[in-house]
Design a protein around this motif. Sequence first.
Motif, PDB file in Angstrom:
ATOM      1  N   ILE A   1       3.973  62.852 -18.289  1.00 51.33           N
ATOM      2  CA  ILE A   1       2.924  62.044 -17.676  1.00 51.33           C
ATOM      3  C   ILE A   1       2.520  61.016 -18.720  1.00 51.33           C
ATOM      4  O   ILE A   1       2.105  61.374 -19.821  1.00 51.33           O
ATOM      5  N   GLY A   2       2.666  59.741 -18.395  1.00 50.78           N
ATOM      6  CA  GLY A   2       2.409  58.721 -19.404  1.00 50.78           C
ATOM      7  C   GLY A   2       1.717  57.505 -18.849  1.00 50.78           C
ATOM      8  O   GLY A   2       1.647  57.289 -17.631  1.00 50.78           O
ATOM      9  N   SER A   3       1.210  56.693 -19.745  1.00 48.97           N
ATOM     10  CA  SER A   3       0.517  55.463 -19.360  1.00 48.97           C
ATOM     11  C   SER A   3       1.508  54.449 -18.805  1.00 48.97           C
ATOM     12  O   SER A   3       2.620  54.287 -19.324  1.00 48.97           O
ATOM     13  N   ASP A   4       1.075  53.754 -17.772  1.00 52.34           N
ATOM     14  CA  ASP A   4       1.887  52.685 -17.197  1.00 52.34           C
ATOM     15  C   ASP A   4       1.651  51.420 -18.015  1.00 52.34           C
ATOM     16  O   ASP A   4       0.931  50.510 -17.614  1.00 52.34           O
ATOM     17  N   VAL A   5       2.251  51.394 -19.187  1.00 48.58           N
ATOM     18  CA  VAL A   5       2.034  50.297 -20.122  1.00 48.58           C
ATOM     19  C   VAL A   5       3.347  49.991 -20.836  1.00 48.58           C
ATOM     20  O   VAL A   5       4.094  50.889 -21.221  1.00 48.58           O
ATOM     21  N   GLY A   6       3.646  48.700 -20.991  1.00 49.30           N
ATOM     22  CA  GLY A   6       4.807  48.272 -21.751  1.00 49.30           C
ATOM     23  C   GLY A   6       6.098  48.896 -21.285  1.00 49.30           C
ATOM     24  O   GLY A   6       6.312  49.192 -20.105  1.00 49.30           O
ATOM     25  N   GLY A   7       6.995  49.113 -22.248  1.00 47.57           N
ATOM     26  CA  GLY A   7       8.282  49.721 -21.949  1.00 47.57           C
ATOM     27  C   GLY A   7       8.178  51.184 -21.576  1.00 47.57           C
ATOM     28  O   GLY A   7       9.091  51.736 -20.962  1.00 47.57           O
ATOM     29  N   LEU A   8       7.063  51.836 -21.955  1.00 47.96           N
ATOM     30  CA  LEU A   8       6.879  53.239 -21.607  1.00 47.96           C
ATOM     31  C   LEU A   8       6.813  53.420 -20.094  1.00 47.96           C
ATOM     32  O   LEU A   8       7.492  54.285 -19.527  1.00 47.96           O
ATOM     33  N   GLY A   9       5.978  52.611 -19.433  1.00 49.72           N
ATOM     34  CA  GLY A   9       5.886  52.697 -17.983  1.00 49.72           C
ATOM     35  C   GLY A   9       7.221  52.418 -17.321  1.00 49.72           C
ATOM     36  O   GLY A   9       7.602  53.065 -16.334  1.00 49.72           O
ATOM     37  N   GLU A  10       7.942  51.456 -17.862  1.00 49.71           N
ATOM     38  CA  GLU A  10       9.274  51.110 -17.348  1.00 49.71           C
ATOM     39  C   GLU A  10      10.214  52.306 -17.440  1.00 49.71           C
ATOM     40  O   GLU A  10      10.929  52.640 -16.477  1.00 49.71           O
ATOM     41  N   LEU A  11      10.229  52.962 -18.590  1.00 41.50           N
ATOM     42  CA  LEU A  11      11.091  54.125 -18.810  1.00 41.50           C
ATOM     43  C   LEU A  11      10.744  55.266 -17.860  1.00 41.50           C
ATOM     44  O   LEU A  11      11.632  55.865 -17.238  1.00 41.50           O
TER      45      LEU A  11
END
Length: 336
Positions: free
Chosen positions: A273-283
């Motif tokens: 479960i992660g933040s929808d931010v930058g490349g993290l959300g994309e991944l």
Amino acid sequence: MRILFVTLEVFGGAKKGGGERYVTELARAARNRGLTVDVVVVRSLREFAELGDLDEPAHAISLRRFFDLAYRCDIVHVHQLNTPGFDYAALMAKLLRKPLVLTDHGGGALAPGRALGRLRLRLIDAAGYVSAWSRQDLDPTGIIKQNVIIMGGGDHLPDADPLEQCYDFGFIGRLVPHKGAHIAVEALPVGRRLVLAGQPRDQAYFASLKQLARNKDVTFVSDATDEVVASLHKSIGFLLVPSVEHYQRRDFSRPELLGLVALEALAAGTPVIGSDVGGLGELLKMAGQITVQPGDVPKWHQALSKAAGSRFPSVTSSAFTWDAVAGKCIELYRSL
């Protein structure tokens, strides 16, 4: 084919952040595919080191040795744009007429070349971006015509058994504000267990985390080894990556270009479960994982409450291995 990696050493010695881990694991995977990969660490404008054994600290070398490695290579692949390493790599590549490849990891250090801004991008022959977000962030006008998304790998941790203690949620990473561990603590549902594993690199922030964790079932694990991290991934229900764009009066414009810890979790079969931010959300969207608005504690609480007690389908993919990353880099090198 002989490749020269030029990189920045952030933490020093054998300690590795995401950028340093990325370089060493990519170099290892490229060597396994038959390439000769030399790694030079540019610590400052006057300090250089060579990383021969990827599992040991780099040893000091002269500028002459650095130049010799550049002379012998076929391609210079520099990691991190805003660093003295890029300045040297770009200069040597142009003097020796070697193709210059860039992969940026979001970090940086003081360097004269930064005064040129995006003009430096004209010196780059090709780019291997860790995410589409990184490409848009670094080169929004498309100056670097030849580029590819290479992502990252997560299959570098050793095999390990689960810990005796299990947790509903886990946070693994440096305990600094932009990584958002405070969101994980604040959003923790009643009756659920959380483990925070990472180095407290900001003592004031660490003290605030301790205060937030009072009267909650939160366990702190400081300076975890790779073996402990591997065990943690098998001992938590969900990995939390709650990176933020704002903390108190501070703004973070590039909190996550990719999210290496998320890749480690996916490789271990642990949902994220992660933040929808930058490349993290994309991944995470690519891997079918849960994303939440960064910094929104009520929404994080809702997401954790819904996830607690369930097992979200995890995703492991050959696209997130270091061998796959090395394969994309080799294709890019051959095109040059």
